[in-house]
Write an enzyme that holds these catalytic residues in place. Structure first.
Site, PDB file in Angstrom:
ATOM      1  N   ARG A 135       0.885  -1.175   0.000  1.00  0.00           N
ATOM      2  CA  ARG A 135       0.000   0.000   0.000  1.00  0.00           C
ATOM      3  C   ARG A 135       0.919   1.221   0.000  1.00  0.00           C
ATOM      4  O   ARG A 135       1.611   1.483   0.984  1.00  0.00           O
ATOM      5  CB  ARG A 135      -0.910  -0.018   1.231  1.00  0.00           C
ATOM      6  CG  ARG A 135      -1.932   1.111   1.258  1.00  0.00           C
ATOM      7  CD  ARG A 135      -2.824   0.996   2.480  1.00  0.00           C
ATOM      8  NE  ARG A 135      -3.651   2.173   2.657  1.00  0.00           N
ATOM      9  CZ  ARG A 135      -4.894   2.324   2.184  1.00  0.00           C
ATOM     10  NH1 ARG A 135      -5.441   1.346   1.490  1.00  0.00           N
ATOM     11  NH2 ARG A 135      -5.578   3.431   2.398  1.00  0.00           N
ATOM     12  N   ARG A 163     -14.130  -6.574   2.034  1.00  0.00           N
ATOM     13  CA  ARG A 163     -12.696  -6.481   1.763  1.00  0.00           C
ATOM     14  C   ARG A 163     -12.005  -7.764   2.244  1.00  0.00           C
ATOM     15  O   ARG A 163     -11.118  -8.304   1.577  1.00  0.00           O
ATOM     16  CB  ARG A 163     -12.100  -5.270   2.485  1.00  0.00           C
ATOM     17  CG  ARG A 163     -12.394  -3.921   1.863  1.00  0.00           C
ATOM     18  CD  ARG A 163     -11.628  -3.710   0.563  1.00  0.00           C
ATOM     19  NE  ARG A 163     -10.197  -3.829   0.730  1.00  0.00           N
ATOM     20  CZ  ARG A 163      -9.403  -2.841   1.175  1.00  0.00           C
ATOM     21  NH1 ARG A 163      -9.921  -1.644   1.482  1.00  0.00           N
ATOM     22  NH2 ARG A 163      -8.091  -3.020   1.283  1.00  0.00           N
ATOM     23  N   GLN A 210     -10.337  -2.900  -3.534  1.00  0.00           N
ATOM     24  CA  GLN A 210     -11.603  -2.306  -3.093  1.00  0.00           C
ATOM     25  C   GLN A 210     -12.706  -2.596  -4.097  1.00  0.00           C
ATOM     26  O   GLN A 210     -13.846  -2.868  -3.720  1.00  0.00           O
ATOM     27  CB  GLN A 210     -11.440  -0.799  -2.915  1.00  0.00           C
ATOM     28  CG  GLN A 210     -12.714  -0.090  -2.469  1.00  0.00           C
ATOM     29  CD  GLN A 210     -13.178  -0.516  -1.093  1.00  0.00           C
ATOM     30  OE1 GLN A 210     -12.436  -0.419  -0.133  1.00  0.00           O
ATOM     31  NE2 GLN A 210     -14.422  -0.990  -0.977  1.00  0.00           N
ATOM     32  N   CYS A 257     -16.248   3.557  -0.001  1.00  0.00           N
ATOM     33  CA  CYS A 257     -15.128   2.694   0.393  1.00  0.00           C
ATOM     34  C   CYS A 257     -14.620   2.987   1.798  1.00  0.00           C
ATOM     35  O   CYS A 257     -13.824   2.195   2.324  1.00  0.00           O
ATOM     36  CB  CYS A 257     -13.995   2.811  -0.628  1.00  0.00           C
ATOM     37  SG  CYS A 257     -13.318   4.482  -0.781  1.00  0.00           S
ATOM     38  N   HIS A 315      -6.957   1.300  -6.904  1.00  0.00           N
ATOM     39  CA  HIS A 315      -7.315   0.604  -5.658  1.00  0.00           C
ATOM     40  C   HIS A 315      -8.138  -0.635  -6.035  1.00  0.00           C
ATOM     41  O   HIS A 315      -9.320  -0.742  -5.706  1.00  0.00           O
ATOM     42  CB  HIS A 315      -8.116   1.533  -4.758  1.00  0.00           C
ATOM     43  CG  HIS A 315      -8.215   1.076  -3.332  1.00  0.00           C
ATOM     44  ND1 HIS A 315      -7.565  -0.045  -2.847  1.00  0.00           N
ATOM     45  CD2 HIS A 315      -8.900   1.606  -2.275  1.00  0.00           C
ATOM     46  CE1 HIS A 315      -7.849  -0.187  -1.566  1.00  0.00           C
ATOM     47  NE2 HIS A 315      -8.655   0.798  -1.193  1.00  0.00           N
ATOM     48  N   ASP A 371     -16.158   8.946  -2.770  1.00  0.00           N
ATOM     49  CA  ASP A 371     -14.966   8.736  -1.954  1.00  0.00           C
ATOM     50  C   ASP A 371     -14.654  10.058  -1.267  1.00  0.00           C
ATOM     51  O   ASP A 371     -15.184  11.113  -1.649  1.00  0.00           O
ATOM     52  CB  ASP A 371     -13.799   8.282  -2.856  1.00  0.00           C
ATOM     53  CG  ASP A 371     -12.560   7.871  -2.068  1.00  0.00           C
ATOM     54  OD1 ASP A 371     -12.664   7.652  -0.847  1.00  0.00           O
ATOM     55  OD2 ASP A 371     -11.476   7.776  -2.676  1.00  0.00           O
TER      56      ASP A 371
END
Length: 307
Positions: A102, A291, A132, A263, A129, A223
């Site tokens: 990450r 997730r 996700q 998310c 991402h 987001d």
């Protein structure tokens, strides 16, 4: 051996297969079917960006599959003190069976993967991402919301938007993206997605008007307006993104019974209103839990590709 850096590298069938494995694991969570799937295997987790959901989901998922996860912040390893990426990749991949990263710059994870002997998973970069989106689409399947899907993304043209574009391009649904002027998606990534969409029949449109994007949509998603590393821009972004909050008025423009996804973390009163978030909190927190399950499906799938 396969890496999971972006959905662009996977076929529609492979994406759905990964999600199906995750759904099967979730369905059999209390059974012993998958408890030894990754027995005696180790996942190295490199965090240059901190995260609640990414760390907990990968670490818990590896444990539930019979393996072990190592948390490695850039302060804990020489990568954060100047060691070349390729050297860190060679060392960690010689000791771990998989590596999750990450980070900020997507080129970092691409270089790491080039020198890695083990599958590399993108836990998030500034460009994409993808894990996700596995969870998001898994959630839509569980709510029967993937059928005749018209998705509207409202907000910043960031890594989440790019990943939605790639998922759409691969799976063949309709995606409408609304961003403020100056905060549009990366033009090169958009071009790539549009080229892929020619094969799948996907429809991807962009606009600066959120109401145009949301009208008739079956799924609305957003987001945070200020991602990690953009804290100094927060006040300016709040001004620029005025009018892009997903509130009841905006959701009323969507299709009757439209679903809302986020998310997380969610900042009420900014990208989403308190009322909309509370109304759709069940699906949002199921999305967060997924997730765990989607990433377990991914790790099992990647392990099988090693042959």
């Amino acid at each position: 051996m396969r890496h999971f850096l972006t959905l662009k590298d996977f076929t529609k069938e492979e994406i759905l297969e990964i999600i199906d494995i995750g759904l099967e694991i979730k369905k059999n969570l209390k059974s012993k079917i998958y408890k030894k799937e990754l027995e005696n295997q180790t996942l190295g987790m490199i965090f240059e960006k901190s995260s609640t959901r990414t760390r907990v989901s990968f670490e818990t998922g590896m444990f539930q599959l019979g393996g072990h996860a190592l948390f490695l912040s850039n302060r804990d390893i020489h990568l954060g003190r100047g060691e070349p990426i390729k050297d860190t990749a060679r060392v960690i991949s010689s000791m771990c069976d998989m590596v999750m990263i990450r980070t900020f710059d997507h080129s970092m994870i691409e270089e790491f993967a080039r020198y890695s002997k083990a599958p590399v998973i993108n836990g998030l970069t500034d460009s994409y991402h993808p894990v996700q989106l596995l969870a998001d689409y898994m959630t839509l399947i569980e709510y029967n919301a993937e059928k005749n899907l018209i998705a509207a993304y409202v907000g910043d043209g960031n890594n989440m938007t790019h990943s939605w574009m790639m998922l759409c391009a691969k799976l063949g649904f309709e995606l409408r993206i609304a961003t403020p002027k100056g905060y549009e998606v990366d033009s090169e990534i958009l071009s790539q997605a549009l080229e892929i969409a020619k094969e799948s029949g996907a429809v991807i449109t962009t606009t600066n008007d959120p109401k145009v994007a949301v009208k008739g949509a079956t799924v609305v998603t957003t987001d945070t307006w200020t991602s990690m590393g953009q804290e100094e821009e927060k006040e300016e972004r709040i001004k620029v993104f005025s009018g892009f909050m997903v509130d009841e008025e905006m959701m009323n423009l969507a299709h009757s019974g439209a679903r809302f996804l986020h998310c997380l973390p969610a900042y009420r009163g900014l990208e989403v209103s308190e009322e909309v978030f509370d109304k759709h909190s069940d699906i949002v927190f199921n999305e967060a839990e997924n997730r765990l399950h989607a990433q377990k499906g991914l790790m099992v799938w990647l392990n099988k590709q090693k042959g």
